[in-house]
Design an enzyme around this catalytic site. Structure first.
Site, mmCIF file in Angstrom:
data_model
loop_
_atom_site.group_PDB
_atom_site.id
_atom_site.type_symbol
_atom_site.label_atom_id
_atom_site.label_comp_id
_atom_site.label_asym_id
_atom_site.label_seq_id
_atom_site.Cartn_x
_atom_site.Cartn_y
_atom_site.Cartn_z
ATOM 1 N N CYS A 113 0.846 -1.183 0.000
ATOM 2 C CA CYS A 113 0.000 0.000 0.000
ATOM 3 C C CYS A 113 0.885 1.236 0.000
ATOM 4 C CB CYS A 113 -0.879 0.026 1.232
ATOM 5 S SG CYS A 113 -1.931 -1.402 1.296
ATOM 6 N N TYR B 266 -5.148 -13.571 -3.821
ATOM 7 C CA TYR B 266 -4.739 -12.974 -2.533
ATOM 8 C C TYR B 266 -5.405 -13.707 -1.384
ATOM 9 C CZ TYR B 266 -3.773 -9.104 0.778
ATOM 10 O OH TYR B 266 -3.352 -8.326 1.828
ATOM 11 N N HIS C 27 -2.962 -11.229 5.222
ATOM 12 C CA HIS C 27 -3.156 -10.014 6.028
ATOM 13 C C HIS C 27 -4.534 -9.901 6.660
ATOM 14 C CE1 HIS C 27 0.102 -8.555 3.140
ATOM 15 N NE2 HIS C 27 0.652 -8.628 4.325
ATOM 16 N N ASP D 167 3.232 -9.010 9.575
ATOM 17 C CA ASP D 167 4.036 -9.062 8.352
ATOM 18 C C ASP D 167 4.995 -7.872 8.307
ATOM 19 O OD1 ASP D 167 4.917 -9.809 5.841
ATOM 20 O OD2 ASP D 167 3.244 -8.876 4.785
#
Ligand code: ADP
Ligand code: SF4
Length: 685
Positions: free
Chosen positions: A31, A170, A173, A266
């Site tokens: 991001c 995906y 997270h 992470d």
């Protein structure tokens, strides 16, 4: 191949399905606070990564449908064909440097607020969404699942047509609905998508099959998978279901991009974990699949990278933060310029951009996010605009970066520092618990400056106004920093509180300078970033019994934006720090302070032999003001400009000080600009 043969292995090509990466450097999705709102800025930033040698450059998460609208966060968007020109722009910027472009298609499920689209949120079961908003997700029924698979397939086809080379599945997270389906703690369904692991993995498997079938001939289809949710038996672990999923799907995707979940695990900061800490969790994956494996771990050392490849832990070196701090990391290794690598310090200031919905910034790399709008390149800078010489006063992060970039431009520069070493606040702060790696801000710049003929450094040189006037420099940059206040003035109080002179009062500068306290201390945090928590921790380590009083509702509340808040509060509680929230100081006396509730004003007394005020910083701008007051002498002294930079101009983060120093150097001798002088993303302009 690399200048040093021992690094050649890092520059071997890697086959990923139908595509080939030109080396082993892989910028994993990250991001950046730009997303669909700042397309030109984003494309330029990704292009610079490709130029810097990352063989694969990925997007951030990209929403595939209005039912996964994560407004106000600025993520990518591929809801329909109208988003395609933007993505083509990103892909072109990456392809221009022969790198592969990867897209992370995402449906955030019960993480999507849908504040802009106003679509009902979708979840595994009927439940409130994760963010504390009055919004509920509804359980996806069979028709929703069918629709979701179609949205994903359509998005994959669009992504292929935009030119993406890798199209992600995906599952990490905690941010994608497929991971939410996988998780026993969320998935209590009784249909064929709930219950056994086979059932819970179904949606993940189906979207992978759909994607492979739709675009698998043209594009590689990697999976991004969190093998461990770091919550023991309540979540997936690399010893049970995390491993089982990898075994079940082992040969299906073209590549495994593996990590731990959630994002705070992470992107662990250096304060709470070392580089490479994920190896213990992800290490098994290569034993289970023959497909290439990518992993992350804030890797910046080429020797560590070579070791990971040679011992069969990874096939490609994944990086988000190291590629932000130094987009040219692969090129520098290739050219044998190891000392020139700007190593990530693990501070997560980059994350604060995304979390506060503004374009990314980085402590180490002031050009991050500025590639397009200010035309700042991380490695290139315009040659000097005149033969002027420059005096930079103060060797903290602002002065260091100004001197480094001025030297790079070829300006004859003198850097004068009052202390015995360079670094300023970085020296002091990197001595606080867990912050050793922050010293890299100084180390990188000090080394670069040492290599430059144009920059001379003088230590133990505290300059007075007369020294500066007599120096003979045409431009003066005053980077004398800031100091912590000792007078209770801060966010809450705009005046000094009664009893200030009766109490034993300290500020963070004292603690960082090594002052040892004894007995009890009250740490008063009215600032809310990392300093209050760190001072409390440092004092406990001195053997002091600490009460932390904060005007906020939690300790170090801004650190939510660096993904650290819960770890800080837990650390302090486990150390035995007494925490009092939503209270402000109201008066001090010898051995006692009075505090007041932020809502009722009700007061109580706390015994404390020492008080440490973490209230606010104030600019150390005396020299700057004295120079301004002597403007009539500038002509005779040959001075053309005197500019305050960094914390001396306005206190803030180290990142802001570095940026300020960089801006000074970039714009010296540039033509005067009126109005807004950076480019903005305005339709039709
Ligand atoms: P910033 O974050 O803006 O770079 P710092 O507080 O980290 O600011 O650094 C300021 C530096 O300036 C400190 O190292 C301090 O010793 C130095 N300094 C302050 N006053 C003078 C002066 N008059 N002459 C030279 N150096 C100074
Ligand atoms: Fe690393 Fe900090 Fe830069 Fe993020 S902001 S890339 S953590 S140095």
């Amino acid at each position: 191949m690399s200048r040093y043969p021992r690094y050649d292995i890092l520059f071997e090509p890697v086959k990923i399905g139908p595509k080939t990466a030109r080396n082993r450097f892989y910028q994993v999705p990250h991001c950046n606070g730009m997303g669909h709102r700042y397309p030109s800025s984003l494309a330029a930033m990704r292009g610079v990564k490709a130029e810097g040698g990352w063989a694969v450059v990925s997007t951030e998460e990209v929403e595939i449908h209005p039912s996964t609208d994560v407004t106000p966060y600025n993520e990518g968007r591929l809801w329909d064909d109208r988003d395609m020109p933007y993505h083509k722009h990103v892909v072109d910027a990456i392809h221009a440097h022969n790198s592969l472009a990867a897209i992370e298609l995402t449906h955030s499920g019960h993480h999507a607020y849908n504040g802009y689209s106003r679509e009902p949120a979708l979840g595994v079961v009927d439940e409130p969404i994760v963010d504390p908003l009055p919004v509920y997700a509804r359980a996806m029924d069979r028709s929703d699942i069918k629709a979701f698979r179609k949205w994903h397939r359509d998005a994959a086809l669009r992504a292929r047509d935009c030119g993406y080379d890798l199209i992600y599945i995906y599952c990490g997270h905690g941010l994608d609905v497929r991971q939410q389906f996988l998780s026993r703690r969320f998935n209590t369904r009784s249909d064929e998508y709930g219950g056994s692991l086979e059932n819970r993995v179904r949606l993940l498997r189906e979207t992978m099959e759909d994607t492979l079938e739709a675009v698998g001939h043209d594009c590689a289809v990697p999976i991004r998978f969190a093998v461990d949710e770091m919550m023991g038996e309540d979540g997936l672990t690399c010893e049970n279901e995390g491993r089982d999923v990898v075994e079940m799907l082992a040969e299906m995707p073209d590549l495994w991009d593996v990590n731990v979940s959630d994002w705070d695990n992470d992107s662990l900061t250096s304060r709470f974990g070392d580089s490479g800490f994920q190896d213990a969790f992800t290490g098994f994956v290569k034993q289970v699949t023959s497909k290439p494996v990518v992993g992350v771990g804030r890797y910046t050392s080429p020797d560590a990278m070579v070791s990971l490849i040679k011992r069969g832990a990874l096939d490609m070196i994944g990086a988000a933060r190291p590629s932000i701090a130094d987009p040219f990391l692969p090129k520098k290794i290739e050219e044998g310029r190891i000392e020139d690598i700007r190593e990530c310090i693990g501070c997560n200031i980059c994350v604060t951009g995304d979390m506060t919905a503004v374009p990314i910034r980085c402590t180490q790399n002031p050009t991050m996010g500025e590639e397009w709008r200010r035309d700042w390149h991380p490695e290139r800078i315009a040659a000097k605009g005149s033969d002027a010489n420059v005096l930079v006063i103060g060797g903290g992060p602002a002065g260091l970066e100004a001197a480094r970039a001025l030297g790079q431009r070829g300006y004859e520069t003198v850097l004068a520092e009052a202390g015995a070493s360079l670094g300023g606040r970085v020296n002091r702060e990197s001595g606080l618990p867990g912050l050793t790696q922050w010293g890299r801000v100084r180390d990188y710049r000090e080394y670069q400056i040492q290599q430059m003929g144009a920059v001379e450094t003088y230590l133990e040189s505290r300059l007075s106004v007369d020294d500066v006037l007599g120096f003979g420099a045409r431009h003066i940059a005053v980077a004398t920093g800031a100091s912590w206040r000792r007078d209770t003035i801060g966010r809450t109080h705009k005046y000094s509180l009664p009893g200030l002179n009766e109490a034993r009062v300290f500020c963070p500068d004292d603690i960082m300078d090594g002052v040892q306290l004894e007995g009890t201390a009250l740490v008063y945090d009215d600032e809310h970033f990392y300093m209050g928590g760190l001072v409390a921790e440092a004092l406990v380590k001195q053997g002091v019994a600490v009460t932390l009083v904060t005007t906020a509702s939690e300790v170090s509340s801004f650190t939510h934006n660096t993904l650290e808040q819960h770890r800080i509060q837990k650390t302090l509680l486990e150390m035995g720090v007494e925490i009092v929230t939503t209270h402000s100081l109201s008066s001090l006396s010898a051995g006692h302070v009075r505090i007041a509730c932020g809502y009722t004003g009700r007061e109580k007394e706390i015994a404390a032999e020492n008080v440490v005020l973490v209230t606010a910083m104030t600019p150390s701008a005396t020299l700057y003001k004295e120079l301004q007051a002597r403007q009539e002498d500038w002509g005779d002294a040959g001075i053309q400009s005197v500019t305050a930079i960094g914390d001396c101009l306005a206190p803030g983060t180290i990142a802001a000080a570095v940026w300020s120093g960089h801006r000074y150097a970039r714009t010296l001798d540039a033509p005067e600009q009126e109005g807004v002088w950076f480019k903005r993303e305005i339709v039709g302009v």
